[in-house]
Design an enzyme around this catalytic site. Structure first.
Site, PDB file in Angstrom:
ATOM      1  N   CYS A 144       0.840  -1.202   0.000  1.00  0.00           N
ATOM      2  CA  CYS A 144       0.000   0.000   0.000  1.00  0.00           C
ATOM      3  C   CYS A 144       0.875   1.252   0.000  1.00  0.00           C
ATOM      4  CB  CYS A 144      -0.906  -0.028   1.228  1.00  0.00           C
ATOM      5  SG  CYS A 144      -1.909   1.446   1.443  1.00  0.00           S
ATOM      6  N   CYS A 147      -0.337   4.063   2.342  1.00  0.00           N
ATOM      7  CA  CYS A 147      -0.066   3.765   3.752  1.00  0.00           C
ATOM      8  C   CYS A 147       1.404   4.001   4.090  1.00  0.00           C
ATOM      9  CB  CYS A 147      -0.401   2.312   4.070  1.00  0.00           C
ATOM     10  SG  CYS A 147      -1.976   1.749   3.428  1.00  0.00           S
ATOM     11  N   ASP A 148       2.302   3.521   3.234  1.00  0.00           N
ATOM     12  CA  ASP A 148       3.713   3.427   3.632  1.00  0.00           C
ATOM     13  C   ASP A 148       4.677   4.286   2.814  1.00  0.00           C
ATOM     14  OD1 ASP A 148       2.898   1.585   5.521  1.00  0.00           O
ATOM     15  OD2 ASP A 148       3.144  -0.109   4.163  1.00  0.00           O
TER      16      ASP A 148
END
Ligand code: FAD
Length: 411
Positions: A144, A147-148
């Site tokens: 993701c 997300c990261d």
């Protein structure tokens, strides 16, 4: 208010008001909203409640939590749903069948009939399947970018994949990373031309075509990928701090394979309206399993809140429809629109008449209750209708309160 189950009192069939499939962020939030609205909620979960966030090391984009461990957030969600009395059951849903108002959920622990159903079963990421992928998950391997991606400021990263998601996410990652290698097994990308052109024009992106990743390697954290050319056998070792795998995501909807009533988009994602209702009445979907733009904890929770309230509203209206209009031996109902002042004036005259002890006329706001209107085939408003055990006996379009009185006197 206590709403009764349609099947209350029937022996042998477990009947629940709201059944939620999946106790991830979407399902748990739907449970909180459903319980707070006063309905009975049963959550069915085949794994760990909390869903995908259980395998998320750090979360930095859930509002109110500047930094949280995935499991910490998962526990907080569950405790919150428990506080309001949501019931949990460890079981796997095997199939769902919808037959009009009856929604049957078959699990490995038995069958349940639900007044309303929320599908919040999430999604699963496909893995690249190379050496080191599992070992470095959460230590440099991610699925993701939203997300990261921010963890890789000024660092080189690799993207594995060649579809639209891989190229879009690679482009997004160039906002942080110093360089993004896109490693794809074919000589051509499978993505749309616009995404391919965007990647080609981005100086931070290097395409590594015709290669597969044999290994993701490093010490504590990812340090490099080892890629092999499928035709020549050439080996390339590419130094990276992160590896993003985008070789496919699919919704967890195997249990819907026998059902045709719930519309799904390409890839199997469930289609809903803005109340999270699917094409099957009283069946809602929330979170990653939905056909949607952004799959994150916050959007899953938002969907869950909407689905929980929409399911409550559905159950409430179904209950009202059954108990006030369909069950009685004889009832007269006035169907009106709450955005029309003339209709409202008639409704308030009916209200005052009731206070003086006259026979009750049920007022139905057909503007807000489109489902009831459709079910009872109410074409024109305002209209007064006489029912006997759910069957229309007669009806008349009315203009004034006196028209209603005349209608009733003819009875
Ligand atoms: C590695 C990783 C990192 C991530 N990082 C972030 C991040 O930093 N920030 C962020 O916002 N989002 C992040 N996400 C995405 C986020 O976790 C998801 O968007 C979110 O969990 C979706 O919630 P959901 O409730 O829709 O589905 P899920 O979390 O997938 O939960 C669905 C639940 O349904 C259950 N289920 C499925 N099928 C059945 C069945 N047949 N019977 C019974 N139960 C069933 C599953 O076991 C699961 O518990 C990350 C995801 C991953 C994988």
């Amino acid at each position: 208010m206590k709403l009764m189950n349609c099947m209350d009192g029937v022996v042998g069939v477990e009947n629940r008001q709201l059944v939620i499939i999946g106790a991830g962020p979407a399902g748990l939030t739907a449970a909180i909203y459903g319980r707070r609205a006063g309905i009975g909620v049963l959550l069915l979960e085949r794994g760990m409640s909390g869903g995908q966030i259980n395998v998320t090391a750090e979360i930095e984009n859930y509002p109110g939590f500047k930094h949280a461990e995935g499991m910490e957030l998962a526990n907080a969600f569950r405790e919150h749903a428990e506080k309001f009395g949501a019931e949990f059951r460890d079981c796997e849903v095997k199939s769902v069948s919808i037959d009009g108002d009856v929604k049957t959920v078959k699990t490995n622990e038995g069958d349940i009939e639900a007044d309303a159903l929320i599908i919040a079963s999430g999604a699963s990421f496909s893995r690249a399947g190379c050496k080191g992928e599992r070992e470095f998950a959460g230590r440099g391997v991610s699925y993701c970018a939203v997300c990261d991606g921010a963890f890789y400021e000024d660092a080189p990263v690799a993207v594995i994949g060649g579809g639209n998601t891989a190229l879009d996410e690679a482009d997004f990652l160039t906002h942080f990373a110093s360089k993004v290698y896109i490693i794809h097994r074919r000589e051509e990308f499978r993505a749309h031309k616009s995404a391919v052109d965007l990647a080609a024009a981005n100086p931070k992106i290097e395409r590594v075509m015709g290669f597969i990743v044999d290994e993701i390697a490093g010490g504590d954290m990812v340090e490099r990928v080892v890629a092999r050319n499928l035709k020549s056998g050439e080996i390339r070792e590419i130094e990276v701090k992160g590896v993003f795998v985008f070789v496919g995501t699919s919704p967890n909807t195997e249990f819907l394979n026998g059902d045709k009533s719930i519309e799904r988009a390409r890839g199997g994602w469930i289609v809903t309206d803005n109340k999270m209702e699917t094409s099957a009445e009283g069946v809602f979907a929330a979170g990653d399993v939905r056909d949607k733009f952004l799959r994150q904890v916050v959007t899953a929770a938002g969907d869950g809140a909407t689905a929980g309230m929409a399911a409550y509203e559905y159950i409430f209206h179904q209950h009202r429809l059954k108990s006030t209009l369909l069950a009685p031996e004889h009832v007269t109902a006035f169907f009106m629109s709450s955005i029309d002042s003339e209709h409202l004036a008639i409704a308030s005259q009916i209200d005052s008449m009731e206070k003086s002890g006259e026979e009750k006329i049920v007022i139905v706001d057909a503007h807000r209750n489109l489902r009831i209107r459709k079910k009872l085939d109410i074409k024109v408003l305002p209209v007064v209708v006489e029912f006997s055990r759910g069957t229309k006996v007669r009806e008349a379009v009315v203009k004034t309160f006196d028209d209603i009185i005349n209608f009733r006197e003819k009875h």
